[in-house]
Design a protein around this motif. Structure first.
Motif, short mmCIF file in Angstrom:
data_model
loop_
_atom_site.label_atom_id
_atom_site.label_comp_id
_atom_site.label_asym_id
_atom_site.label_seq_id
_atom_site.Cartn_x
_atom_site.Cartn_y
_atom_site.Cartn_z
N SER A 1 122.84 48.79 -1.84
CA SER A 1 123.81 49.60 -2.58
C SER A 1 123.53 49.59 -4.08
N VAL A 2 123.34 48.38 -4.63
CA VAL A 2 123.16 48.24 -6.08
C VAL A 2 121.81 48.77 -6.54
N ARG A 3 120.76 48.41 -5.82
CA ARG A 3 119.40 48.77 -6.27
C ARG A 3 119.00 50.20 -5.94
N HIS A 4 119.54 50.75 -4.82
CA HIS A 4 119.05 52.05 -4.37
C HIS A 4 120.14 53.09 -4.11
N GLY A 5 121.41 52.71 -4.18
CA GLY A 5 122.49 53.66 -3.89
C GLY A 5 122.65 53.95 -2.41
N ILE A 6 122.15 53.06 -1.56
CA ILE A 6 122.22 53.25 -0.11
C ILE A 6 123.44 52.49 0.42
N GLU B 1 113.33 52.38 13.11
CA GLU B 1 112.66 53.64 12.83
C GLU B 1 112.49 53.85 11.33
N GLU B 2 111.50 54.67 11.00
CA GLU B 2 111.28 55.03 9.60
C GLU B 2 111.96 56.36 9.34
N ILE B 3 112.81 56.39 8.31
CA ILE B 3 113.57 57.61 8.00
C ILE B 3 113.63 57.79 6.49
N PRO B 4 113.15 58.93 5.98
CA PRO B 4 113.34 59.21 4.55
C PRO B 4 114.75 59.75 4.32
N LEU B 5 115.44 59.18 3.33
CA LEU B 5 116.77 59.66 2.95
C LEU B 5 116.65 60.32 1.58
N LYS B 6 116.72 61.63 1.55
CA LYS B 6 116.63 62.36 0.29
C LYS B 6 117.90 62.11 -0.52
N PRO B 7 117.87 62.36 -1.82
CA PRO B 7 119.08 62.21 -2.64
C PRO B 7 120.25 62.98 -2.01
N GLY B 8 121.35 62.29 -1.80
CA GLY B 8 122.52 62.91 -1.17
C GLY B 8 122.41 63.01 0.35
N GLY B 9 121.26 62.64 0.92
CA GLY B 9 121.04 62.76 2.35
C GLY B 9 121.68 61.64 3.14
N ARG B 10 121.83 61.88 4.41
CA ARG B 10 122.40 60.87 5.29
C ARG B 10 121.69 60.93 6.64
N SER B 11 121.74 59.80 7.36
CA SER B 11 121.10 59.73 8.66
C SER B 11 121.73 58.61 9.48
N LEU B 12 121.70 58.77 10.78
CA LEU B 12 122.17 57.74 11.70
C LEU B 12 120.94 56.92 12.09
N VAL B 13 120.89 55.67 11.62
CA VAL B 13 119.73 54.81 11.79
C VAL B 13 119.91 53.92 13.02
N LYS B 14 118.94 53.95 13.92
CA LYS B 14 119.01 53.17 15.15
C LYS B 14 118.58 51.72 14.89
N THR B 15 119.26 50.78 15.57
CA THR B 15 118.91 49.37 15.47
C THR B 15 118.13 48.88 16.68
N VAL C 1 123.86 56.68 3.88
CA VAL C 1 123.86 57.79 2.92
C VAL C 1 123.16 57.31 1.65
N ASN C 2 122.40 58.21 1.04
CA ASN C 2 121.70 57.93 -0.21
C ASN C 2 122.49 58.56 -1.36
N HIS C 3 123.14 57.72 -2.15
CA HIS C 3 123.93 58.22 -3.29
C HIS C 3 123.10 58.39 -4.56
N ASP C 4 121.82 57.99 -4.53
CA ASP C 4 120.96 58.17 -5.70
C ASP C 4 120.80 59.67 -5.94
N ARG C 5 120.83 60.07 -7.20
CA ARG C 5 120.78 61.51 -7.53
C ARG C 5 119.37 62.06 -7.63
N SER C 6 118.36 61.17 -7.68
CA SER C 6 117.01 61.70 -7.88
C SER C 6 115.94 61.09 -6.98
N GLU C 7 116.17 59.90 -6.44
CA GLU C 7 115.13 59.20 -5.68
C GLU C 7 115.36 59.28 -4.17
#
Length: 145
Positions: A66-71, A31-45, A93-99
């Motif tokens: 993790s390194v490139r995107h904070g995911i 599925e396609e899921i946008p993860l906002k900064p600080g956001g989290r989601s349960l992604v289906k496989t 979870v998206n640990h990036d503060r702005s993207e």
């Protein structure tokens, strides 16, 4: 070891290793899921697996994400018991503060590592031996820098 798996959706992908000898098998999103900064989601496989008795599955983050995107995973490592037959889902979870980061269909989002899981009987005792390395109760940071 043969591990049976079932596609729950046609776009699902089998767990695969990027290179022969890799420990982790990539898990992909269905599925396609946008993860906002600080956001989290349960992604289906879109898959379920039959992990053999005596083994467990550990779901680990992908270092590149993790390194490139904070995911990363909220509960790394995630644990899949051998008796579980439901859909594998990855709590990102998206640990990036702005993207905002968008998970895309087919994107490798985590790795599955199979490990032996032993049986144990826990016996209460009055005291424990000091252990083979003599550390005793020294815990976090006890081995120095």
């Amino acid at each position: 070891m043969d591990v049976a798996f079932k596609k729950l959706r046609p776009e699902a992908a089998a767990p695969t290793r990027a290179h022969a000898g890799d420990a982790g098998y990539d898990l992909c999103s269905v599925e396609e899921i946008p993860l906002k900064p600080g956001g989290r989601s349960l992604v289906k496989t879109g898959i379920s697996v039959a992990i053999p008795t005596g083994y467990a599955g550990l779901v680990l983050p992908r270092s590149g994400l993790s390194v490139r995107h904070g995911i990363t995973l909220i509960n790394a490592p995630g644990l899949i018991d051998s008796g579980y037959r439901g859909e594998l889902m990855v709590p990102l979870v998206n640990h990036d503060r702005s993207e905002t980061f968008t998970v895309e269909v087919g994107m490798r989002v985590a790795q599955l590592v199979l490990v032996r899981a032993g049986d144990a009987t826990f016996t209460e005792v009055a005291s424990l031996d000091e252990g083979p390395d003599g550390r005793d109760s020294g815990g976090f940071g006890s081995s120095g820098r």
